[in-house]
Design a protein around this motif. Structure first.
Motif, PDB file in Angstrom:
ATOM      1  N   LEU A 179       0.926  -1.231  -0.065  1.00 50.28           N
ATOM      2  CA  LEU A 179       0.072  -0.026   0.116  1.00 50.28           C
ATOM      3  C   LEU A 179       0.887   1.248  -0.044  1.00 50.28           C
ATOM      4  CD1 LEU A 179      -2.381  -1.163   2.604  1.00 50.28           C
ATOM      5  CD2 LEU A 179      -3.032  -0.399   0.156  1.00 50.28           C
ATOM      6  N   CYS A 180       0.414   2.296  -0.923  1.00 42.95           N
ATOM      7  CA  CYS A 180       1.130   3.359  -0.817  1.00 42.95           C
ATOM      8  C   CYS A 180       0.206   4.518  -0.093  1.00 42.95           C
ATOM      9  CB  CYS A 180       1.398   3.779  -2.391  1.00 42.95           C
ATOM     10  SG  CYS A 180       2.196   5.480  -2.448  1.00 42.95           S
ATOM     11  N   ALA A 181       0.645   5.560   0.427  1.00 45.62           N
ATOM     12  CA  ALA A 181      -0.181   6.294   1.191  1.00 45.62           C
ATOM     13  C   ALA A 181       0.530   7.799   1.059  1.00 45.62           C
ATOM     14  CB  ALA A 181      -0.433   5.993   2.638  1.00 45.62           C
ATOM     15  N   TRP A 182      -0.349   8.844   1.107  1.00 44.01           N
ATOM     16  CA  TRP A 182       0.159  10.212   1.188  1.00 44.01           C
ATOM     17  C   TRP A 182      -0.482  11.010   2.252  1.00 44.01           C
ATOM     18  CZ3 TRP A 182      -2.700  14.657   0.200  1.00 44.01           C
ATOM     19  CH2 TRP A 182      -4.078  14.509  -0.213  1.00 44.01           C
ATOM     20  N   SER A 183       0.239  12.001   2.788  1.00 47.28           N
ATOM     21  CA  SER A 183      -0.290  13.182   3.699  1.00 47.28           C
ATOM     22  C   SER A 183       0.362  14.302   3.370  1.00 47.28           C
ATOM     23  CB  SER A 183      -0.160  12.507   5.131  1.00 47.28           C
ATOM     24  OG  SER A 183       1.189  12.522   5.469  1.00 47.28           O
ATOM     25  N   VAL A 184      -0.347  15.340   3.841  1.00 48.91           N
ATOM     26  CA  VAL A 184       0.205  16.675   3.760  1.00 48.91           C
ATOM     27  C   VAL A 184       0.420  17.424   5.256  1.00 48.91           C
ATOM     28  CG1 VAL A 184      -0.249  19.109   2.684  1.00 48.91           C
ATOM     29  CG2 VAL A 184      -0.697  17.312   1.689  1.00 48.91           C
ATOM     30  N   PHE A 185       1.544  17.945   5.370  1.00 46.16           N
ATOM     31  CA  PHE A 185       2.050  18.307   6.985  1.00 46.16           C
ATOM     32  C   PHE A 185       1.707  17.063   7.910  1.00 46.16           C
ATOM     33  CE2 PHE A 185       0.157  22.098   4.873  1.00 46.16           C
ATOM     34  CZ  PHE A 185       1.480  22.937   4.828  1.00 46.16           C
ATOM     35  N   ARG A 186       0.753  17.295   8.723  1.00 42.08           N
ATOM     36  CA  ARG A 186       0.619  15.970   9.994  1.00 42.08           C
ATOM     37  C   ARG A 186      -0.811  15.690   9.758  1.00 42.08           C
ATOM     38  NH1 ARG A 186       1.357  16.698  14.358  1.00 42.08           N
ATOM     39  NH2 ARG A 186       2.247  14.541  14.890  1.00 42.08           N
ATOM     40  N   ASP A 187      -1.487  15.769   8.944  1.00 42.07           N
ATOM     41  CA  ASP A 187      -3.007  15.407   8.770  1.00 42.07           C
ATOM     42  C   ASP A 187      -3.150  14.054   8.349  1.00 42.07           C
ATOM     43  OD1 ASP A 187      -5.678  17.625   7.607  1.00 42.07           O
ATOM     44  OD2 ASP A 187      -5.628  16.022   8.783  1.00 42.07           O
ATOM     45  N   THR A 188      -4.432  13.874   7.963  1.00 33.59           N
ATOM     46  CA  THR A 188      -4.723  12.272   7.594  1.00 33.59           C
ATOM     47  C   THR A 188      -3.993  11.675   6.675  1.00 33.59           C
ATOM     48  OG1 THR A 188      -7.074  12.986   8.308  1.00 33.59           O
ATOM     49  CG2 THR A 188      -6.846  11.293   6.837  1.00 33.59           C
ATOM     50  N   GLN A 189      -3.759  10.466   6.500  1.00 37.40           N
ATOM     51  CA  GLN A 189      -2.972   9.939   5.530  1.00 37.40           C
ATOM     52  C   GLN A 189      -4.094   9.201   4.663  1.00 37.40           C
ATOM     53  OE1 GLN A 189      -0.785   6.446   7.289  1.00 37.40           O
ATOM     54  NE2 GLN A 189       1.081   7.400   6.420  1.00 37.40           N
ATOM     55  N   TYR A 190      -3.859   9.305   3.384  1.00 36.05           N
ATOM     56  CA  TYR A 190      -4.582   8.565   2.160  1.00 36.05           C
ATOM     57  C   TYR A 190      -4.080   7.580   1.533  1.00 36.05           C
ATOM     58  CZ  TYR A 190      -7.522  12.902   3.379  1.00 36.05           C
ATOM     59  OH  TYR A 190      -8.285  13.798   3.823  1.00 36.05           O
ATOM     60  N   PHE A 191      -4.849   6.490   1.396  1.00 36.25           N
ATOM     61  CA  PHE A 191      -4.087   5.199   0.838  1.00 36.25           C
ATOM     62  C   PHE A 191      -4.696   4.994  -0.726  1.00 36.25           C
ATOM     63  CE2 PHE A 191      -2.228   3.164   4.376  1.00 36.25           C
ATOM     64  CZ  PHE A 191      -2.484   3.924   5.298  1.00 36.25           C
ATOM     65  N   GLY A 192      -3.616   4.393  -1.390  1.00 38.07           N
ATOM     66  CA  GLY A 192      -3.717   3.977  -2.649  1.00 38.07           C
ATOM     67  C   GLY A 192      -4.747   2.463  -2.586  1.00 38.07           C
ATOM     68  N   PRO A 193      -5.057   2.026  -3.916  1.00 37.76           N
ATOM     69  CA  PRO A 193      -5.864   0.801  -3.969  1.00 37.76           C
ATOM     70  C   PRO A 193      -4.954  -0.377  -3.619  1.00 37.76           C
ATOM     71  CG  PRO A 193      -5.376   1.571  -6.092  1.00 37.76           C
ATOM     72  CD  PRO A 193      -4.783   2.479  -5.124  1.00 37.76           C
ATOM     73  N   GLY A 194      -3.477  -0.272  -3.625  1.00 39.87           N
ATOM     74  CA  GLY A 194      -2.752  -1.605  -3.358  1.00 39.87           C
ATOM     75  C   GLY A 194      -2.446  -2.051  -4.279  1.00 39.87           C
ATOM     76  N   THR A 195      -1.258  -3.238  -4.126  1.00 40.55           N
ATOM     77  CA  THR A 195      -0.784  -3.879  -5.163  1.00 40.55           C
ATOM     78  C   THR A 195      -0.737  -5.349  -4.640  1.00 40.55           C
ATOM     79  OG1 THR A 195       0.447  -2.551  -6.396  1.00 40.55           O
ATOM     80  CG2 THR A 195       1.366  -4.713  -6.707  1.00 40.55           C
ATOM     81  N   ARG A 196      -1.191  -6.277  -5.100  1.00 41.03           N
ATOM     82  CA  ARG A 196      -1.030  -7.760  -4.292  1.00 41.03           C
ATOM     83  C   ARG A 196       0.139  -8.362  -5.306  1.00 41.03           C
ATOM     84  NH1 ARG A 196      -3.175  -9.838  -0.721  1.00 41.03           N
ATOM     85  NH2 ARG A 196      -5.200  -8.759  -0.626  1.00 41.03           N
ATOM     86  N   LEU A 197       1.093  -8.553  -4.351  1.00 42.54           N
ATOM     87  CA  LEU A 197       2.283  -9.289  -4.811  1.00 42.54           C
ATOM     88  C   LEU A 197       2.541 -10.634  -4.381  1.00 42.54           C
ATOM     89  CD1 LEU A 197       5.142  -9.442  -6.218  1.00 42.54           C
ATOM     90  CD2 LEU A 197       6.134  -8.572  -4.277  1.00 42.54           C
ATOM     91  N   THR A 198       2.576 -11.761  -5.405  1.00 44.77           N
ATOM     92  CA  THR A 198       2.604 -13.182  -5.131  1.00 44.77           C
ATOM     93  C   THR A 198       4.171 -13.543  -5.278  1.00 44.77           C
ATOM     94  OG1 THR A 198       0.407 -13.467  -5.148  1.00 44.77           O
ATOM     95  CG2 THR A 198       1.860 -15.193  -5.249  1.00 44.77           C
ATOM     96  N   VAL A 199       4.965 -13.895  -4.767  1.00 42.92           N
ATOM     97  CA  VAL A 199       6.117 -14.401  -5.026  1.00 42.92           C
ATOM     98  C   VAL A 199       6.187 -15.992  -5.188  1.00 42.92           C
ATOM     99  CG1 VAL A 199       8.623 -14.235  -4.820  1.00 42.92           C
ATOM    100  CG2 VAL A 199       7.123 -12.414  -4.220  1.00 42.92           C
ATOM    101  N   LEU A 200       6.496 -16.558  -6.181  1.00 43.08           N
ATOM    102  CA  LEU A 200       6.510 -18.153  -6.322  1.00 43.08           C
ATOM    103  C   LEU A 200       7.834 -18.631  -6.279  1.00 43.08           C
ATOM    104  CD1 LEU A 200       3.372 -18.224  -8.766  1.00 43.08           C
ATOM    105  CD2 LEU A 200       3.409 -18.652  -6.423  1.00 43.08           C
TER     106      LEU A 200
END
Lengths: 111, 112
Positions: free
Chosen positions: A90-111
Motif C-alpha cells: 500500500l502506498c499512502a500520502w499525507s500533507v503536513f501532519r494530517d490524515t493519511q490517504y491510501f492507494g488501492p494497493g498491489t497484491r504481490l505473489t512471489v512463487l
C-alpha cells in the motif's frame, strides 16, 4: 481533488526476479509519501516514508528499496525477490501532519 | 516507543447489534488518533479522526472519543449493518513526527 494511483494492481513474480511498484499522487504538492506492506491477515508494516524529493527513511532492513524521483512519485524496488516479500503493498500520502490517504494497493505473489 | 493496541478479532455480530472495538495507545506528547476501515482487496479509508483530548470523531454512524486520561480511542456504532463487515484499524500520529503507527486491525463480520 487529490487522487493516488498504484500499479500494477496484481503481480506474480518468481523468486529472484526484480520488482518495481509505482505510486503517483495528483492534486497536491510536496506530499509525505509512504510504503506499507500487509501480510495476509496481518496489520500494516511501514517500509519507507519520504518527506521530500530524494529523502527516504527506511523503517525495516530488508531487500527492498524506495526512491522518489519526482515530487509526487514514489517507487518501491527490489533486485531479487524472496518468498517472504509476498503481500499487499500500500502506498499512502499525507500533507503536513494530517490524515493519511491510501492507494488501492498491489497484491504481490512471489512463487 | 509509541504503540497502538487493538482488541483481537474476529468480532461477529448480528445486524443491528451494538459495536465496540477497543483501542488503547502509548505515546509521548499529544498524538492525533484515527480509525481506518479496509474492505476486502482494497486500500484503507479514513473513517474518523480526533486531534486533541476530548474530541469526538464521527462518520457514518461510527463514533470515537479521544480519552487522554485512559489513553483510549474506542470505536462504537449503535446499530451495525452487513455492509460494515470489514477490517478496522486504529492509528496514531505522534507529535513532531510524520510516522503513523497502526494497530494490528480488528476484523468485523456482521450477519444478516
Amino acid at each position: 481533488s487529490q487522487t493516488i494511483h498504484q500499479w500494477p494492481a496484481t503481480l506474480v513474480q518468481p523468486v529472484g526476479s526484480p520488482l518495481s511498484l509505482e505510486c503517483t499522487v495528483e492534486g497536491t504538492s510536496n506530499p509525505n509519501l509512504y510504503w506499507y506492506r500487509q501480510a495476509a491477515g496481518r496489520g500494516l508494516q511501514l517500509l519507507f516514508y519520504s518527506v521530500g524529493i530524494g529523502q527516504i527513511s527506511s523503517e525495516v532492513p530488508q531487500n527492498l528499496s524506495a526512491s522518489r524521483p519526482q515530487d509526487r512519485q514514489f517507487i518501491l524496488s527490489s533486485k531479487k525477490l524472496l518468498l517472504s516479500d509476498s503481500g499487499f503493498y500500500l502506498c499512502a500520502w499525507s500533507v503536513f501532519r494530517d490524515t493519511q490517504y491510501f492507494g488501492p494497493g498491489t497484491r504481490l505473489t512471489v512463487l | 516507543g509509541d504503540s497502538v493496541t487493538q482488541m483481537e478479532g474476529p468480532v461477529t455480530l448480528s445486524e443491528e447489534a451494538f459495536l465496540t472495538i477497543n483501542c488503547t495507545y502509548t505515546a509521548t506528547g499529544y498524538p492525533s488518533l484515527f480509525w481506518y476501515v479496509q474492505y476486502p482487496g482494497e486500500g484503507l479509508q479514513l473513517l474518523l479522526k480526533a486531534t486533541k483530548a476530548d474530541d469526538k470523531g464521527s462518520n457514518k454512524g461510527f463514533e470515537a472519543t479521544y480519552r487522554k486520561e485512559t489513553t483510549s480511542f474506542h470505536l462504537e456504532k449503535g446499530s451495525v449493518q452487513v455492509s460494515d463487515s470489514a477490517v478496522y484499524f486504529c492509528a496514531l500520529l505522534t507529535s513532531g513526527t510524520y510516522k503513523y503507527i497502526f494497530g494490528t486491525g480488528t476484523r468485523l463480520k456482521v450477519l444478516a
